[in-house]
Design a protein around this motif. Structure first.
Motif, mmCIF file in Angstrom:
data_model
loop_
_atom_site.group_PDB
_atom_site.id
_atom_site.type_symbol
_atom_site.label_atom_id
_atom_site.label_comp_id
_atom_site.label_asym_id
_atom_site.label_seq_id
_atom_site.Cartn_x
_atom_site.Cartn_y
_atom_site.Cartn_z
ATOM 1 N N CYS A 40 36.882 19.142 23.148
ATOM 2 C CA CYS A 40 36.797 20.412 23.869
ATOM 3 C C CYS A 40 35.451 20.541 24.587
ATOM 4 O O CYS A 40 34.398 20.251 24.026
ATOM 5 C CB CYS A 40 36.994 21.574 22.906
ATOM 6 N N GLU A 41 35.518 20.987 25.845
ATOM 7 C CA GLU A 41 34.289 21.194 26.617
ATOM 8 C C GLU A 41 33.519 22.408 26.116
ATOM 9 O O GLU A 41 32.305 22.494 26.285
ATOM 10 C CB GLU A 41 34.624 21.399 28.089
ATOM 11 N N ASN A 42 34.199 23.361 25.535
ATOM 12 C CA ASN A 42 33.577 24.609 25.106
ATOM 13 C C ASN A 42 33.384 24.667 23.594
ATOM 14 O O ASN A 42 33.351 25.744 23.012
ATOM 15 C CB ASN A 42 34.458 25.788 25.554
ATOM 16 N N ARG A 43 33.229 23.510 22.947
ATOM 17 C CA ARG A 43 33.073 23.504 21.482
ATOM 18 C C ARG A 43 31.755 24.136 21.040
ATOM 19 O O ARG A 43 31.637 24.605 19.931
ATOM 20 C CB ARG A 43 33.229 22.087 20.948
ATOM 21 N N LYS A 45 30.554 26.792 22.452
ATOM 22 C CA LYS A 45 30.650 28.213 22.796
ATOM 23 C C LYS A 45 31.825 28.836 22.041
ATOM 24 O O LYS A 45 32.912 29.024 22.598
ATOM 25 C CB LYS A 45 30.859 28.376 24.298
ATOM 26 N N PRO A 46 31.663 29.152 20.765
ATOM 27 C CA PRO A 46 32.791 29.672 19.984
ATOM 28 C C PRO A 46 33.273 31.046 20.446
ATOM 29 O O PRO A 46 34.394 31.436 20.153
ATOM 30 C CB PRO A 46 32.252 29.737 18.551
ATOM 31 N N GLU A 47 32.444 31.785 21.187
ATOM 32 C CA GLU A 47 32.864 33.108 21.656
ATOM 33 C C GLU A 47 33.966 33.027 22.714
ATOM 34 O O GLU A 47 34.646 34.008 22.994
ATOM 35 C CB GLU A 47 31.673 33.905 22.210
ATOM 36 N N MET A 48 34.185 31.840 23.299
ATOM 37 C CA MET A 48 35.221 31.686 24.312
ATOM 38 C C MET A 48 36.611 31.512 23.700
ATOM 39 O O MET A 48 37.618 31.711 24.380
ATOM 40 C CB MET A 48 34.901 30.504 25.220
#
Length: 124
Positions: A40-43, A45-48
């Motif tokens: 995951c590219e957003n790993r 950024k857990p708020e996403m």
């Protein structure tokens, strides 16, 4: 016997073609935790709350683009070969074939082209 084999191969190929998205979704469902942690590219950024859905969307988009590219490649390779006969007797038939055909229905309708209706409204 040969006809049955051909029929089964065609059915199998059509089935696999239709189930491409299902294969990607199954892969995503089975490996969701691994994808969320590693790919995951957003790993970071857990708020996403992405949970690997970015990877799923990329895979589905790539599959769709591959299908689209294959379709365009098939369409672009169509060629037409026109051979005009060199016989003088056959050449005299060609103008008759290409001459306009007038039917009794040709004058039963009217067409009025008014381009002003196709323009967007003017802002003042």
């Amino acid at each position: 016997m040969l006809k049955r084999i051909v029929v089964y191969l065609l059915l199998l190929s059509l089935t696999f073609q239709c189930l491409g998205n299902l294969g990607v979704l199954t892969w995503f469902g089975l490996n969701r935790d691994l994808i969320a942690r590693v790919l995951c590219e957003n790993r970071n950024k857990p708020e996403m709350h992405c949970n690997g859905q970015c990877v799923l969307m990329k895979k589905l988009k790539k599959l769709q683009d591959d299908r689209h590219d294959k379709k365009e490649a098939r369409i672009n390779k169509i060629e037409v070969l026109v051979i005009l006969p060199a016989f003088s007797g056959l050449l005299s038939l060609i103008p008759n074939i290409l001459s306009p055909v007038f039917t009794p229905y040709s004058g039963l309708y009217n067409y009025l082209y008014i381009p002003q209706f196709l323009l967007p409204p003017k802002l003042s």
